[in-house]
Scaffold this motif. Structure first.
Motif, PDB file in Angstrom:
ATOM      1  N   ALA A 339       0.760  -1.273   0.060  1.00 31.59           N
ATOM      2  CA  ALA A 339       0.000   0.149  -0.043  1.00 31.59           C
ATOM      3  C   ALA A 339       0.961   1.123  -0.229  1.00 31.59           C
ATOM      4  O   ALA A 339       0.462   2.247  -0.715  1.00 31.59           O
ATOM      5  N   ARG A 340       1.800   1.100   0.943  1.00 32.43           N
ATOM      6  CA  ARG A 340       2.655   2.507   0.919  1.00 32.43           C
ATOM      7  C   ARG A 340       3.488   2.606  -0.498  1.00 32.43           C
ATOM      8  O   ARG A 340       3.671   3.806  -0.970  1.00 32.43           O
ATOM      9  N   ALA A 341       3.730   1.730  -1.389  1.00 34.03           N
ATOM     10  CA  ALA A 341       4.344   1.773  -2.635  1.00 34.03           C
ATOM     11  C   ALA A 341       3.367   2.297  -3.499  1.00 34.03           C
ATOM     12  O   ALA A 341       3.706   3.395  -4.298  1.00 34.03           O
ATOM     13  N   LEU A 342       2.155   1.837  -3.331  1.00 33.61           N
ATOM     14  CA  LEU A 342       1.313   2.338  -4.544  1.00 33.61           C
ATOM     15  C   LEU A 342       0.813   3.807  -4.086  1.00 33.61           C
ATOM     16  O   LEU A 342       0.718   4.487  -5.076  1.00 33.61           O
ATOM     17  N   VAL A 343       0.838   4.303  -2.979  1.00 32.86           N
ATOM     18  CA  VAL A 343       0.534   5.615  -2.355  1.00 32.86           C
ATOM     19  C   VAL A 343       1.513   6.438  -3.017  1.00 32.86           C
ATOM     20  O   VAL A 343       1.353   7.706  -3.832  1.00 32.86           O
ATOM     21  N   SER A 344       2.851   6.027  -2.791  1.00 35.42           N
ATOM     22  CA  SER A 344       3.938   6.792  -3.102  1.00 35.42           C
ATOM     23  C   SER A 344       4.233   7.021  -4.692  1.00 35.42           C
ATOM     24  O   SER A 344       4.490   8.172  -5.411  1.00 35.42           O
ATOM     25  N   SER A 345       3.815   5.817  -5.297  1.00 34.41           N
ATOM     26  CA  SER A 345       3.922   5.852  -6.800  1.00 34.41           C
ATOM     27  C   SER A 345       2.729   6.961  -7.544  1.00 34.41           C
ATOM     28  O   SER A 345       3.282   7.632  -8.424  1.00 34.41           O
ATOM     29  N   ALA A 346       1.509   6.808  -6.881  1.00 38.91           N
ATOM     30  CA  ALA A 346       0.415   7.722  -7.267  1.00 38.91           C
ATOM     31  C   ALA A 346       0.895   9.208  -7.132  1.00 38.91           C
ATOM     32  O   ALA A 346       0.940   9.825  -8.011  1.00 38.91           O
ATOM     33  N   LEU A 347       1.572   9.502  -6.168  1.00 39.67           N
ATOM     34  CA  LEU A 347       1.730  10.942  -5.842  1.00 39.67           C
ATOM     35  C   LEU A 347       3.054  11.346  -6.603  1.00 39.67           C
ATOM     36  O   LEU A 347       3.022  12.543  -7.174  1.00 39.67           O
ATOM     37  N   ASP A 348       3.890  10.420  -6.660  1.00 36.28           N
ATOM     38  CA  ASP A 348       5.170  10.721  -7.689  1.00 36.28           C
ATOM     39  C   ASP A 348       4.467  10.871  -8.932  1.00 36.28           C
ATOM     40  O   ASP A 348       5.007  12.244  -9.925  1.00 36.28           O
ATOM     41  N   ASP A 349       3.595  10.265  -9.558  1.00 36.82           N
ATOM     42  CA  ASP A 349       3.102  10.212 -11.074  1.00 36.82           C
ATOM     43  C   ASP A 349       2.457  11.733 -11.269  1.00 36.82           C
ATOM     44  O   ASP A 349       2.349  12.416 -12.232  1.00 36.82           O
ATOM     45  N   ALA A 350       1.768  12.184  -9.957  1.00 37.62           N
ATOM     46  CA  ALA A 350       1.005  13.359 -10.107  1.00 37.62           C
ATOM     47  C   ALA A 350       1.727  14.724  -9.599  1.00 37.62           C
ATOM     48  O   ALA A 350       1.361  15.777  -9.655  1.00 37.62           O
ATOM     49  N   GLY A 351       3.088  14.378  -9.245  1.00 39.44           N
ATOM     50  CA  GLY A 351       3.925  15.281  -9.030  1.00 39.44           C
ATOM     51  C   GLY A 351       3.785  16.070  -7.494  1.00 39.44           C
ATOM     52  O   GLY A 351       4.030  17.177  -7.617  1.00 39.44           O
ATOM     53  N   VAL A 352       3.174  15.305  -6.809  1.00 41.43           N
ATOM     54  CA  VAL A 352       2.857  15.862  -5.239  1.00 41.43           C
ATOM     55  C   VAL A 352       4.424  15.528  -4.583  1.00 41.43           C
ATOM     56  O   VAL A 352       4.433  14.475  -4.255  1.00 41.43           O
ATOM     57  N   PRO A 353       4.981  16.382  -4.077  1.00 41.65           N
ATOM     58  CA  PRO A 353       6.172  16.267  -2.989  1.00 41.65           C
ATOM     59  C   PRO A 353       5.734  15.635  -1.842  1.00 41.65           C
ATOM     60  O   PRO A 353       4.357  16.114  -1.259  1.00 41.65           O
ATOM     61  N   HIS A 354       6.278  14.673  -1.519  1.00 45.64           N
ATOM     62  CA  HIS A 354       5.571  13.913   0.218  1.00 45.64           C
ATOM     63  C   HIS A 354       6.569  12.885   0.356  1.00 45.64           C
ATOM     64  O   HIS A 354       7.743  12.749  -0.286  1.00 45.64           O
ATOM     65  N   VAL A 355       6.528  12.454   1.709  1.00 46.67           N
ATOM     66  CA  VAL A 355       7.353  11.435   2.366  1.00 46.67           C
ATOM     67  C   VAL A 355       6.304  10.578   2.852  1.00 46.67           C
ATOM     68  O   VAL A 355       5.428  10.900   3.574  1.00 46.67           O
ATOM     69  N   VAL A 356       6.424   9.348   2.571  1.00 49.37           N
ATOM     70  CA  VAL A 356       5.476   8.137   3.314  1.00 49.37           C
ATOM     71  C   VAL A 356       6.401   7.706   4.576  1.00 49.37           C
ATOM     72  O   VAL A 356       7.384   7.094   4.266  1.00 49.37           O
ATOM     73  N   GLN A 357       6.000   7.871   5.540  1.00 51.01           N
ATOM     74  CA  GLN A 357       6.891   7.403   6.818  1.00 51.01           C
ATOM     75  C   GLN A 357       6.012   6.360   7.659  1.00 51.01           C
ATOM     76  O   GLN A 357       4.763   6.237   7.407  1.00 51.01           O
ATOM     77  N   ASN A 358       6.594   5.446   8.064  1.00 50.87           N
ATOM     78  CA  ASN A 358       6.317   4.225   8.478  1.00 50.87           C
ATOM     79  C   ASN A 358       6.738   3.611   9.926  1.00 50.87           C
ATOM     80  O   ASN A 358       8.225   3.872  10.056  1.00 50.87           O
ATOM     81  N   VAL A 359       6.184   3.013  10.643  1.00 48.16           N
ATOM     82  CA  VAL A 359       6.672   2.116  11.720  1.00 48.16           C
ATOM     83  C   VAL A 359       6.016   0.833  11.593  1.00 48.16           C
ATOM     84  O   VAL A 359       5.037   0.717  12.112  1.00 48.16           O
ATOM     85  N   GLY A 360       6.714  -0.155  11.369  1.00 51.45           N
ATOM     86  CA  GLY A 360       5.950  -1.501  10.938  1.00 51.45           C
ATOM     87  C   GLY A 360       4.873  -1.380  10.118  1.00 51.45           C
ATOM     88  O   GLY A 360       5.254  -0.495   9.017  1.00 51.45           O
TER      89      GLY A 360
END
Length: 440
Positions: A339-360
């Motif tokens: 899910a994190r990979a999907l979110v980051s990929s979609a935001l990259d494709d749309a040109g949205v600066p972002h960081v996905v952060q996780n703990v476990g």
């Protein structure tokens, strides 16, 4: 943005609710104030899915704010709870399930003794009282952005709903109540060292989320929790690790299983909630035997609760923990990573600066930034208007996210390929909405 007519039943329920409850809700973040629109009134849930009063089905990435580790209405949990309830819902006496649940917690975590309570707030409040009673000191160190429930003395620069609503830290709380609370930047070793240099013989404890999840997900820097443990020990203070959110979620031993178990240290006190209740109001605090021995009736520090150790809630929690085996945690971690990979990929494709952060398996998105953040000040620099647009686009596509940018997203062992497909289908339009969003 959704229209009122698109959710007529939820709107009707909300209209009724505001007539009898402040803001129409019983916990502030549920009111959608941070994102706007009509709160969804849910009527049922199964596995990874929610159903609202209008009959809409949503993929759930809130999970009742963390407890639903196995998914909603897990058949074995429901069966165990039904059987327990048939024998009586509350006795006001000790009962076997609370002992068995305490044994399970002791077996999984670095605590010697456990006291059951009914909420995470009650757990942290009681742990602070016990730490003060044990040390004979009054000052408490906490970190900006860490939320430990609505305890008066800890609502100073708290995260979660306090920052979501932009509320001051302590309305309704007398100044003297927070006077003994020292608030430091999260992950800042120098600030901790300086605080102990100035107030070391007055500090009863340091309380910290094992990993912050109430300002979005912010991990402790490597060795930070161990540093806190060693610093407290050197000054005769106690370390209180708040695992209400991370406990039994990020590993079977909570966040301590990610750092303390490997590094050879343990907190003096820990607080638990959410997962350990299996969806029922249950929480606990525990720790070193010599510290816990001060609790009444063994010692002079008073703490009590009419429904503490409730047999039905204890059964739900015990069943959940027994079903949370290594395979379940592996499913959580795998689905979350996808899910994190999907979110980051979609935001990259749309040109949205972002960081996905996780703990476990817990994760969240920092909007408008490109480097990981490590403290509350960093989190507050994000562009939350992008999340508002993203949230509503996902909601329209049948994905229910936390109605605040300052909250963790939660998955469950019931999240499967169908859930991942729904997520993947919803993300491109939501990412484009975030890209086009402008500040209010």
């Amino acid at each position: 943005m959704e229209t009122m007519s698109s959710t007529p039943q939820s709107q009707q329920w909300f209209d009724r609710a505001v007539q009898v409850s402040p803001g129409g809700v019983n916990s502030p973040v549920r009111a959608f104030r941070a994102v706007g629109g009509t709160p969804r009134f849910m009527t049922s849930a199964q596995g990874a899915w929610l159903h609202d009063a209008d009959g809409t089905r949503y993929l759930d990435l809130v999970g009742s704010w963390g407890p639903m580790l196995l998914g909603h209405a897990h058949p074995e949990v429901i069966a165990a709870v039904t059987e327990a309830a048939s024998r009586g819902t509350s006795f006001g006496t000790p009962s076997p399930p609370e002992v068995e649940l305490a044994e399970e917690i002791v077996a999984r975590t670095p605590v010697d003794l456990v006291r059951m309570v009914t909420s995470g707030t009650e757990a942290t409040m009681s742990a602070i009282r016990l730490a003060r009673g044990f040390t004979g000191r009054t000052r408490v160190v906490k970190f900006a952005g860490c939320y430990h429930g609505h305890v008066d003395s800890l609502l100073a620069e708290a995260g979660s709903g306090v920052v979501t609503l932009g509320l001051p830290g302590s309305p309704g709380i007398p100044a003297h109540v927070t006077a003994d609370t020292i608030v430091l930047p999260y992950n800042d070793r120098d600030a901790v060292t300086a605080a102990f240099a100035e107030h070391g013989d007055e500090i009863a404890c340091v309380i910290t989320e094992a990993a912050a999840g109430n300002m979005g997900v912010v991990s402790p820097l490597p060795g930070f929790n161990q540093f806190l443990s060693e610093t407290c020990a050197a000054h005769g203070a106690l370390l209180v690790s708040d695992e209400v959110m991370t406990g039994f979620r990020v590993t079977r031993s909570g966040h301590w299983g990610l750092d303390g178990a490997q590094e050879g240290w343990r907190p003096d006190l820990l607080t638990f909630g959410k997962v350990m209740g299996g969806g029922f109001p249950a929480a606990a605090f525990g720790g070193r035997a010599d510290v816990m021995a001060l609790l009444a009736p063994s010692g002079p520090v008073y703490q009590a609760g009419t429904l503490a150790g409730n047999p039905v809630a204890s059964t739900a929690g015990l069943t959940t923990l027994r079903l949370a085996d290594d395979a379940a945690y592996a499913r959580l971690d795998d689905w979350s990573a996808q899910a994190r990979a999907l979110v980051s990929s979609a935001l990259d494709d749309a040109g949205v600066p972002h960081v996905v952060q996780n703990v476990g398996s817990m994760f969240s998105v920092v909007w408008g930034l490109t480097e990981p953040v490590h403290d509350f000040a960093g989190v507050q620099r994000q562009e939350t208007h992008r999340y508002t647009a993203f949230f509503h686009a996902m909601l329209d596509a049948g994905v229910y996210l936390p109605p605040s940018a300052y909250e963790s997203w939660f998955v469950s062992a019931a999240h499967d390929d169908e859930a991942l497909t729904r997520m993947a289908e919803a993300l491109p339009a939501a990412a484009r909405a975030a890209a086009a969003a402008t500040p209010a």
